[in-house]
Design a protein around this motif. Sequence first.
Motif, PDB file in Angstrom:
ATOM      1  N   GLY A 160       0.819  -1.195   0.000  1.00 37.06           N
ATOM      2  CA  GLY A 160       0.000   0.000   0.000  1.00 37.06           C
ATOM      3  C   GLY A 160       0.858   1.252   0.000  1.00 37.06           C
ATOM      4  N   ARG A 161       0.271   2.355   0.439  1.00 31.10           N
ATOM      5  CA  ARG A 161       0.988   3.620   0.546  1.00 31.10           C
ATOM      6  C   ARG A 161       0.474   4.345   1.785  1.00 31.10           C
ATOM      7  N   GLY A 162       1.148   5.419   2.116  1.00 31.92           N
ATOM      8  CA  GLY A 162       0.661   6.264   3.197  1.00 31.92           C
ATOM      9  C   GLY A 162      -0.583   7.027   2.788  1.00 31.92           C
ATOM     10  N   ILE A 163      -1.136   7.784   3.711  1.00 30.09           N
ATOM     11  CA  ILE A 163      -2.332   8.580   3.426  1.00 30.09           C
ATOM     12  C   ILE A 163      -2.010  10.057   3.584  1.00 30.09           C
ATOM     13  N   ARG A 164      -2.880  10.878   3.018  1.00 36.93           N
ATOM     14  CA  ARG A 164      -2.775  12.342   3.065  1.00 36.93           C
ATOM     15  C   ARG A 164      -1.375  12.781   2.628  1.00 36.93           C
ATOM     16  N   GLY A 165      -0.656  13.489   3.464  1.00 37.93           N
ATOM     17  CA  GLY A 165       0.638  14.034   3.072  1.00 37.93           C
ATOM     18  C   GLY A 165       1.728  12.997   2.888  1.00 37.93           C
ATOM     19  N   ARG A 166       1.455  11.740   3.243  1.00 32.79           N
ATOM     20  CA  ARG A 166       2.464  10.695   3.125  1.00 32.79           C
ATOM     21  C   ARG A 166       2.109   9.690   2.024  1.00 32.79           C
ATOM     22  N   TRP A 167       1.185  10.051   1.135  1.00 37.99           N
ATOM     23  CA  TRP A 167       0.730   9.112   0.113  1.00 37.99           C
ATOM     24  C   TRP A 167       1.836   8.743  -0.871  1.00 37.99           C
ATOM     25  N   THR A 168       2.866   9.564  -0.994  1.00 38.36           N
ATOM     26  CA  THR A 168       3.937   9.288  -1.953  1.00 38.36           C
ATOM     27  C   THR A 168       4.888   8.207  -1.469  1.00 38.36           C
ATOM     28  N   SER A 169       4.813   7.829  -0.209  1.00 39.63           N
ATOM     29  CA  SER A 169       5.787   6.911   0.392  1.00 39.63           C
ATOM     30  C   SER A 169       5.151   5.591   0.794  1.00 39.63           C
ATOM     31  N   HIS A 170       6.009   4.605   0.984  1.00 37.08           N
ATOM     32  CA  HIS A 170       5.584   3.325   1.556  1.00 37.08           C
ATOM     33  C   HIS A 170       6.796   2.642   2.166  1.00 37.08           C
ATOM     34  N   SER A 171       6.663   2.175   3.361  1.00 38.67           N
ATOM     35  CA  SER A 171       7.687   1.416   4.091  1.00 38.67           C
ATOM     36  C   SER A 171       7.089   1.085   5.439  1.00 38.67           C
ATOM     37  N   ARG A 172       7.808   0.315   6.232  1.00 41.46           N
ATOM     38  CA  ARG A 172       7.280  -0.027   7.558  1.00 41.46           C
ATOM     39  C   ARG A 172       7.256   1.202   8.476  1.00 41.46           C
ATOM     40  N   LYS A 173       7.895   2.297   8.043  1.00 45.82           N
ATOM     41  CA  LYS A 173       7.833   3.541   8.804  1.00 45.82           C
ATOM     42  C   LYS A 173       6.675   4.420   8.352  1.00 45.82           C
ATOM     43  N   THR A 174       5.951   3.963   7.331  1.00 47.96           N
ATOM     44  CA  THR A 174       4.825   4.726   6.803  1.00 47.96           C
ATOM     45  C   THR A 174       3.541   3.952   7.059  1.00 47.96           C
ATOM     46  N   PRO A 175       2.740   4.352   8.034  1.00 50.52           N
ATOM     47  CA  PRO A 175       1.506   3.614   8.353  1.00 50.52           C
ATOM     48  C   PRO A 175       0.617   3.417   7.121  1.00 50.52           C
ATOM     49  N   HIS A 176      -0.053   2.284   7.084  1.00 56.21           N
ATOM     50  CA  HIS A 176      -0.991   1.869   6.029  1.00 56.21           C
ATOM     51  C   HIS A 176      -0.303   1.268   4.805  1.00 56.21           C
ATOM     52  N   SER A 177       1.026   1.220   4.771  1.00 55.94           N
ATOM     53  CA  SER A 177       1.725   0.667   3.611  1.00 55.94           C
ATOM     54  C   SER A 177       1.567  -0.842   3.482  1.00 55.94           C
ATOM     55  N   ASP A 178       1.047  -1.492   4.516  1.00 56.24           N
ATOM     56  CA  ASP A 178       0.828  -2.941   4.460  1.00 56.24           C
ATOM     57  C   ASP A 178      -0.566  -3.290   3.958  1.00 56.24           C
ATOM     58  N   GLU A 179      -1.381  -2.294   3.631  1.00 55.39           N
ATOM     59  CA  GLU A 179      -2.769  -2.514   3.246  1.00 55.39           C
ATOM     60  C   GLU A 179      -2.877  -2.673   1.731  1.00 55.39           C
ATOM     61  N   THR A 180      -3.414  -3.810   1.280  1.00 54.42           N
ATOM     62  CA  THR A 180      -3.466  -4.104  -0.147  1.00 54.42           C
ATOM     63  C   THR A 180      -4.897  -4.466  -0.564  1.00 54.42           C
ATOM     64  N   TRP A 181      -5.053  -5.088  -1.732  1.00 53.69           N
ATOM     65  CA  TRP A 181      -6.372  -5.450  -2.265  1.00 53.69           C
ATOM     66  C   TRP A 181      -6.190  -6.581  -3.274  1.00 53.69           C
ATOM     67  N   LEU A 182      -7.299  -7.172  -3.690  1.00 49.66           N
ATOM     68  CA  LEU A 182      -7.257  -8.305  -4.613  1.00 49.66           C
ATOM     69  C   LEU A 182      -8.541  -8.344  -5.423  1.00 49.66           C
ATOM     70  N   ALA A 183      -8.420  -8.602  -6.731  1.00 49.23           N
ATOM     71  CA  ALA A 183      -9.580  -8.757  -7.616  1.00 49.23           C
ATOM     72  C   ALA A 183      -9.450 -10.063  -8.377  1.00 49.23           C
ATOM     73  N   ALA A 184     -10.588 -10.718  -8.660  1.00 44.61           N
ATOM     74  CA  ALA A 184     -10.574 -12.007  -9.351  1.00 44.61           C
ATOM     75  C   ALA A 184     -11.771 -12.119 -10.272  1.00 44.61           C
ATOM     76  N   LEU A 185     -11.547 -12.818 -11.404  1.00 36.77           N
ATOM     77  CA  LEU A 185     -12.589 -12.971 -12.411  1.00 36.77           C
ATOM     78  C   LEU A 185     -12.312 -14.235 -13.204  1.00 36.77           C
ATOM     79  N   GLY A 186     -13.365 -14.955 -13.589  1.00 41.17           N
ATOM     80  CA  GLY A 186     -13.171 -16.098 -14.463  1.00 41.17           C
ATOM     81  C   GLY A 186     -14.042 -17.282 -14.080  1.00 41.17           C
TER      82      GLY A 186
END
Length: 326
Positions: free
Chosen positions: A249-275
């Motif tokens: 994932g990425r950070g939120i608001r002013g930290r959206w440009t970053s991602h790391s374990r020092k950036t909250p929410h960077s572990d949040e992902t998603w998944l889509a499936a079809l077929g």
Amino acid sequence: MVLVLVDGLRWQEVFKGADPLLIKEKVFWGDSETERRKKLMPFFWNTISKEGQLYGNRESDNKVNVKNEYWFSYPGRSEALCGYYDPKLNSNGYTNNPNQNVLEFINRQEGYNGKVVTFASWDALGRILNRDRNGMLVNLPGEDVLESKISEAQRLTNELQHLIPDYFHESRPDELTFIMAKAYIHQNHPKVIYLDFGDTDNYGHSGDYRKYLTSANRIDKMISSLWDALQKDSFYRDKTALLVYTDHGRGIRGRWTSHSRKTPHSDETWLAALGPGIPALGEVKTEGQIYQNQIAQTVANILGMTFKANHPIGSGIESLYLVEKN
């Protein structure tokens, strides 16, 4: 089977569309989140939401997370493809991955050898998939497709990639990765295709929210174009599954440009499936938790296989498929 990774695309944009706190132009704007997400990713919300499944809207307490503690690209991709979080993989510059991945496992199965291919916008995929070990086709930026019989379209895309400016180090535009992959698919009919796109993360890091959104929209269009082509081809029609996901994932608001374990929410992902065999649940709004290390076994299970490797593997996502496992 088609796998598509969209590097660093937040769940917020997937499920809510353009962020009102970040958007300046009105190209992808709408008065509601439902309208905005359809404008940004129409294939997701006009097709997958009706015929497939979407996981990761945390406002419905439906969660998808990485297991790894690093929250960036190499570990996230490796976790998804190997079904395993290896704490040693702690750098994007890490050498060849010692862990076996589900693509090479499938490539060893009867009828699949030489029919599992990857086209990637980032050159690290050669190491993440360890093509030196398994010999699979993993096409990276700057590499021509060198099959014995290539089409005129492949000749042109080989030439084109050397003429397109290199805006980001060790990468190529996602559109070029896509047209090279699509030309290969038309010519060779592989059975498993992995497309790895990177522009969303590149523009995220550069702080260009407009281009970040535009990249997400173009990737949605490319997935739609590929799905349409597969459904028109008797080799793939009604027997091909599609999984789309991100690596972190990425950070939120002013930290959206970053991602790391020092950036909250960077572990949040998603998944889509079809077929075929994937129940049409649409946007899954029930409380639940999926982890990135479950994707690899899910891929194998959809194909009727059980992934086995030289390391532990996360369990498959049973709500996602209705097939017999052998």
